[in-house]
Design a protein around this motif. Structure first.
Motif, PDB file in Angstrom:
ATOM      1  N   LEU A 108     -43.557  50.213  63.871  1.00  0.00           N
ATOM      2  CA  LEU A 108     -42.479  49.386  63.329  1.00  0.00           C
ATOM      3  C   LEU A 108     -43.020  48.308  62.409  1.00  0.00           C
ATOM      4  O   LEU A 108     -42.451  48.021  61.350  1.00  0.00           O
ATOM      5  N   TYR A 109     -44.148  47.728  62.801  1.00  0.00           N
ATOM      6  CA  TYR A 109     -44.762  46.674  61.989  1.00  0.00           C
ATOM      7  C   TYR A 109     -45.136  47.201  60.605  1.00  0.00           C
ATOM      8  O   TYR A 109     -44.809  46.587  59.585  1.00  0.00           O
ATOM      9  N   TRP A 110     -45.817  48.363  60.560  1.00  0.00           N
ATOM     10  CA  TRP A 110     -46.275  48.875  59.273  1.00  0.00           C
ATOM     11  C   TRP A 110     -45.130  49.441  58.438  1.00  0.00           C
ATOM     12  O   TRP A 110     -45.180  49.406  57.204  1.00  0.00           O
ATOM     13  N   THR A 111     -44.092  49.917  59.096  1.00  0.00           N
ATOM     14  CA  THR A 111     -42.894  50.326  58.348  1.00  0.00           C
ATOM     15  C   THR A 111     -42.276  49.116  57.657  1.00  0.00           C
ATOM     16  O   THR A 111     -41.891  49.180  56.478  1.00  0.00           O
ATOM     17  N   ASN A 153     -41.336  45.802  52.856  1.00  0.00           N
ATOM     18  CA  ASN A 153     -41.424  44.445  52.327  1.00  0.00           C
ATOM     19  C   ASN A 153     -41.999  44.410  50.921  1.00  0.00           C
ATOM     20  O   ASN A 153     -41.825  43.432  50.189  1.00  0.00           O
ATOM     21  N   LEU A 154     -42.677  45.486  50.518  1.00  0.00           N
ATOM     22  CA  LEU A 154     -43.215  45.563  49.153  1.00  0.00           C
ATOM     23  C   LEU A 154     -42.111  45.564  48.103  1.00  0.00           C
ATOM     24  O   LEU A 154     -42.374  45.327  46.923  1.00  0.00           O
ATOM     25  N   LEU A 155     -40.875  45.839  48.516  1.00  0.00           N
ATOM     26  CA  LEU A 155     -39.751  45.804  47.574  1.00  0.00           C
ATOM     27  C   LEU A 155     -39.560  44.423  46.953  1.00  0.00           C
ATOM     28  O   LEU A 155     -38.921  44.290  45.910  1.00  0.00           O
ATOM     29  N   TYR A 162     -38.712  39.637  60.414  1.00  0.00           N
ATOM     30  CA  TYR A 162     -39.379  40.392  61.478  1.00  0.00           C
ATOM     31  C   TYR A 162     -40.901  40.237  61.410  1.00  0.00           C
ATOM     32  O   TYR A 162     -41.578  40.124  62.430  1.00  0.00           O
ATOM     33  N   LEU A 163     -41.451  40.224  60.212  1.00  0.00           N
ATOM     34  CA  LEU A 163     -42.897  40.088  60.034  1.00  0.00           C
ATOM     35  C   LEU A 163     -43.376  38.654  60.181  1.00  0.00           C
ATOM     36  O   LEU A 163     -44.570  38.382  60.091  1.00  0.00           O
TER      37      LEU A 163
END
Length: 255
Positions: free
Chosen positions: A64-67, A72-74, A207-208
């Motif tokens: 979930l973290y890496w997804t 988030n790169l958007l 979330y991050l």
């Protein structure tokens, strides 16, 4: 005759309608941003921010973290949003024979730089991660707005630049795509490009723990206000120098 033509030309330059119509919604957005900032300055809603942040810290399985990191790169302004907007502006300018798309991109860059950055510096708020890495603040201290942070500490959390920039730039990107496809861009795809990235970034940055929840909510209010300002400008009708006469065709009406 020249005076009549100048008067007629000036009358054609009118603000473009936006939805919801009228300035009342702009006033609501501005008042909401001011009220939220004032509430945080008085210590309200800090418990909400801390609670959401603590939940995110304790619910971060690797998949979930890496997804979330990928999505988030958007919101990468210099790495994605500005280059993509610039490339689309070039494509639209070439197809429509007009320099007007560059005015839109330049204006978007200007309004974001003159508002988001200065507000971040003024409010001097740390990110939630300041409690787990340098300067290792207590969460109750990191969440404070109008803080007095140590020299060199990250203090530009409020409002979220990822979210506010996404609202502005994906609005620009959606308009340029619609113009490039000469109005053939499906409505559903237009809305997806325009609204999905800001919503995704609000969730992922929170979330991050890149931002407090209220950083993102403030950015929504500010971003929507800036977006409405940009879409009010009659880009097709702005007067241009005589030297640009061969490259002054409309591009918004083509969308």
């Amino acid at each position: 005759m020249i005076g009549v033509r100048e008067t007629t030309s000036r009358r054609r330059v009118r603000l473009t309608p936006v939805r919801p119509a009228g300035w009342w919604f702009d006033a609501v957005l501005l008042a909401g941003f001011v009220a939220l900032t004032a509430a945080l300055a008085r210590g309200h809603l800090l418990g909400l921010d801390l609670g959401v942040s603590e939940w995110a810290f304790t619910h971060d399985p690797a998949p979930l973290y890496w997804t979330a990191r990928v999505f988030n790169l958007l919101g990468q302004g210099g790495g994605l949003l500005l280059p993509l907007s610039g490339a689309l502006a070039v494509a639209v300018a070439w197809r429509r024979r007009t320099i007007r798309p560059f005015l839109l991109v330049a204006a978007a860059l200007m309004v974001t730089m003159l508002t988001i950055g200065p507000l971040k510096l003024w409010t001097d708020r740390a990110a939630p991660t300041a409690s787990v890495k340098e300067p290792f603040l207590a969460p109750e201290e990191a969440v404070q707005i109008f803080n007095h942070l140590p020299a060199g500490a990250y203090s530009m959390s409020y409002p979220s630049g990822h979210v506010a920039n996404a609202i502005v730039w994906y609005g620009v990107i959606a308009l340029l795509l619609a113009s490039l496809t000469v109005g053939r861009l499906p409505t559903g795809l237009y809305r997806l490009v325009r609204y999905a990235p800001p919503a995704i970034l609000l969730v992922t940055t929170t979330y991050l723990n890149f931002h407090w929840l209220t950083d993102g909510l403030a950015a929504l209010l500010l971003g929507l206000l800036l977006d409405r300002i940009l879409h009010r400008v009659p880009w097709d009708d702005l007067p241009l120098p005589a030297a640009a006469r061969r490259w002054d065709h409309p591009f918004v009406r083509a969308a």
